[in-house]
Design an enzyme around this catalytic site. Structure first.
Site, PDB file in Angstrom:
ATOM      1  N   SER A   1      81.926   5.135  71.135  1.00 34.84           N
ATOM      2  CA  SER A   1      81.356   4.675  69.572  1.00 34.84           C
ATOM      3  C   SER A   1      81.550   6.183  68.839  1.00 34.84           C
ATOM      4  O   SER A   1      81.952   7.352  68.847  1.00 34.84           O
ATOM      5  CB  SER A   1      80.467   4.751  70.348  1.00 34.84           C
ATOM      6  OG  SER A   1      79.624   4.997  68.823  1.00 34.84           O
TER       7      SER A   1
ATOM      8  N   ASP B   1      84.513  -4.875  67.402  1.00 34.12           N
ATOM      9  CA  ASP B   1      83.796  -6.113  66.268  1.00 34.12           C
ATOM     10  C   ASP B   1      84.963  -7.854  65.894  1.00 34.12           C
ATOM     11  O   ASP B   1      84.329  -8.581  65.827  1.00 34.12           O
ATOM     12  CB  ASP B   1      84.107  -5.186  64.364  1.00 34.12           C
ATOM     13  CG  ASP B   1      83.230  -4.307  65.236  1.00 34.12           C
ATOM     14  OD1 ASP B   1      82.137  -3.867  65.658  1.00 34.12           O
ATOM     15  OD2 ASP B   1      83.694  -3.553  63.875  1.00 34.12           O
TER      16      ASP B   1
HETATM   17  C1  S3P Z   1      82.167   1.337  63.309  1.00 34.46           C
HETATM   18  C2  S3P Z   1      81.887   1.721  64.443  1.00 34.46           C
HETATM   19  C3  S3P Z   1      81.802   0.682  65.504  1.00 34.46           C
HETATM   20  C4  S3P Z   1      81.897  -0.749  64.967  1.00 34.46           C
HETATM   21  C5  S3P Z   1      81.062  -0.963  63.460  1.00 34.46           C
HETATM   22  C6  S3P Z   1      81.640   0.663  62.775  1.00 34.46           C
HETATM   23  C7  S3P Z   1      82.330   2.373  62.369  1.00 34.46           C
HETATM   24  O1  S3P Z   1      80.973   1.064  65.908  1.00 34.46           O
HETATM   25  O2  S3P Z   1      81.849  -2.166  66.033  1.00 34.46           O
HETATM   26  O3  S3P Z   1      80.906  -2.289  63.568  1.00 34.46           O
HETATM   27  O4  S3P Z   1      81.916   2.362  60.835  1.00 34.46           O
HETATM   28  O5  S3P Z   1      82.065   4.039  63.345  1.00 34.46           O
HETATM   29  P1  S3P Z   1      80.586   1.788  67.553  1.00 34.46           P
HETATM   30  O6  S3P Z   1      80.909   3.364  67.149  1.00 34.46           O
HETATM   31  O7  S3P Z   1      78.863   2.011  68.139  1.00 34.46           O
HETATM   32  O8  S3P Z   1      81.220   0.812  68.070  1.00 34.46           O
END
Ligand code: S3P
Length: 424
Positions: free
Chosen positions: A164, A311
């Site tokens: 993540s 996403d």
């Molecule tokens: C993001 C990371 C992703 C993504 C979100 C934006 C970011 O989430 O789904 O829309 O800007 O770091 P996760 O880190 O929870 O996977």
């Protein structure tokens, strides 16, 4: 409440400029606010989520002004001041999780809140490593409101079980203000915008595969030019790939390899996609993309690929309905923790249109190619990416569909409908 009609499309044609990347806009506002001096952010997104981040930094005493409609001037002394109210992150998970890392080591207390969706999302992924760093956070059931009490932070070596970027960025930002070195390891490489932008602003940070090392640093103010959002481009990439006769060009799209899984999937399915012009903008790769309609075949999507298109999975479900054969998506259980449970939501709504799609615990299976019938109302689940994915599905339905609560697209992409209309 805005209901929008998506109509069967004849074809998509033309060229559009893809608006600013949401992930990068958040980070540009945050890091410019942490730097000591004046930064300029060009082509900053004015969607609701990045605006939540901007509002918070104003409440934290940073001087942020518009130079023109999409250029921000951010002047900061490199220190934040105590906010007088709760900090409302709205619908934005990126704002809430990254702010935890920024606020945990500050010499004042703060409280983060959000809307109903955000207050129900899991925050253990940031609370656990921050607590190991000496932070003092309190959140009932690991959900917002998050009360952050002032503490001194120290570096840790942390091995995350999930890929993540929000969790990783939170820990790296805490590490920027901690004693000693922080090392963060993730199971697959998630988007690395934080690492690239911190490096660009002269932070003491190094990356080696899925491992990042960071030490306490003062950021240098910069001119940050934000490229277009590949997650927004994805809706047009899929639309042009499935509407017969389409041929479009998407300009100024961010092409960071940690985000380009959608391009790999289109290629794997036998689609017609081409990068026309490559450049580097403020440390990030970008280019123009040409997409043409083609006959697609099913493929499997799993493992390290998932964080590179997390996403895009709702719109990839739409794509898979038009690919011949069985498309299987695995290892995407974190989709259930997004703005809504995106596995449940996309499966339920695409079935209403006549798709052959079934959910699994960590993804979904689509049997294509299906004729989507339309003439139904579908739900957006108050989720921007669901709303736009269903709009794309509507383009290949036999009859119009109505998408409820479409205004949620403003979270990431207020220009979506007008740009789509330009191509139709
Ligand atoms: C993001 C990371 C992703 C993504 C979100 C934006 C970011 O989430 O789904 O829309 O800007 O770091 P996760 O880190 O929870 O996977």
């Amino acid at each position: 409440m805005k209901n929008v009609i998506s109509r069967p499309a004849y074809k998509l044609n033309g060229s559009i400029i893809i608006p600013s990347d949401k992930s990068l806009s958040h980070r540009a506002i945050m890091f410019a606010s942490l730097a000591n001096g004046k930064s300029i952010i060009k082509n900053c997104s004015n969607a609701n989520d990045p605006m939540s981040t901007l509002r918070l930094f104003k409440m934290l005493g940073v001087n942020i002004e518009y130079v023109d409609a999409q250029t921000l001037s951010v002047s900061s002394g490199g220190v934040l001041s105590k906010p007088h109210h709760f900090l409302d992150c709205g619908n934005s998970g990126t704002t809430m999780r990254l702010m935890c890392g920024i606020l945990a080591g500050q010499p004042f207390n703060s409280v983060l809140i959000g809307d109903d969706s955000l207050m129900s999302r899991p925050m253990k992924r940031v609370i656990e490593p921050l607590t190991m760093m000496g932070a003092n956070l309190s959140a009932v059931d690991n959900r917002a409101p998050i009360h952050i009490f002032s503490s001194k932070l120290h570096g840790i070596s942390y091995e995350s079980k999930i890929a993540s970027a929000q969790a990783k960025s939170c820990v790296l930002l805490a590490g920027l203000n901690a004693d000693g070195e922080t090392i963060y390891t993730e199971p697959s490489l998630s988007r690395n915008h934080t690492e690239l932008m911190l490096k660009y602003m002269n932070a003491d940070i190094e990356c080696n595969g899925n491992k990042t090392f960071i030490r306490c640093s003062v950021l240098e103010p910069k001119v940050l030019n934000v490229v277009g959002d590949i997650s927004s481009a994805a809706f047009f990439i899929v639309a042009a790939s499935i509407v017969p006769g389409s041929d479009i060009i998407l300009q100024n799209v961010g092409l960071n390899p940690t985000r380009t899984g959608i391009i790999d999937v289109i290629q794997k399915m036998g689609g017609d996609i081409e990068i026309l012009d490559r450049k580097t903008v403020s440390g990030e790769l970008a280019g123009d993309i040409r997409v043409r309609y083609s006959q697609l075949k099913a493929c499997s999507i799993e493992g390290d690929m998932i964080p590179r298109l997390i996403d895009e999975l709702p719109v990839i479900a739409v794509l898979a309905t038009q690919a011949e054969g069985r498309t299987v998506i695995k290892n995407a259980e974190d989709l259930r923790n997004k703005e809504t449970d995106r596995i449940h939501a996309i499966v339920t709504e695409l079935r209403k249109l006549g798709a052959n799609i079934a959910d699994t615990s960590d993804g979904f299976i689509v049997n294509g190619k299906s004729l989507l019938k339309g003439a139904v109302e579908v739900e957006s689940y108050n989720d921007h990416r669901l709303a736009m994915s269903l709009y794309v599905a509507g383009l290949i339905c036999q009859k119009d569909i109505v998408i409820k609560n479409f205004e949620w697209v403003n979270i990431s992409f207020p220009e979506f409908e007008s740009l789509m209309q330009k191509l139709l």
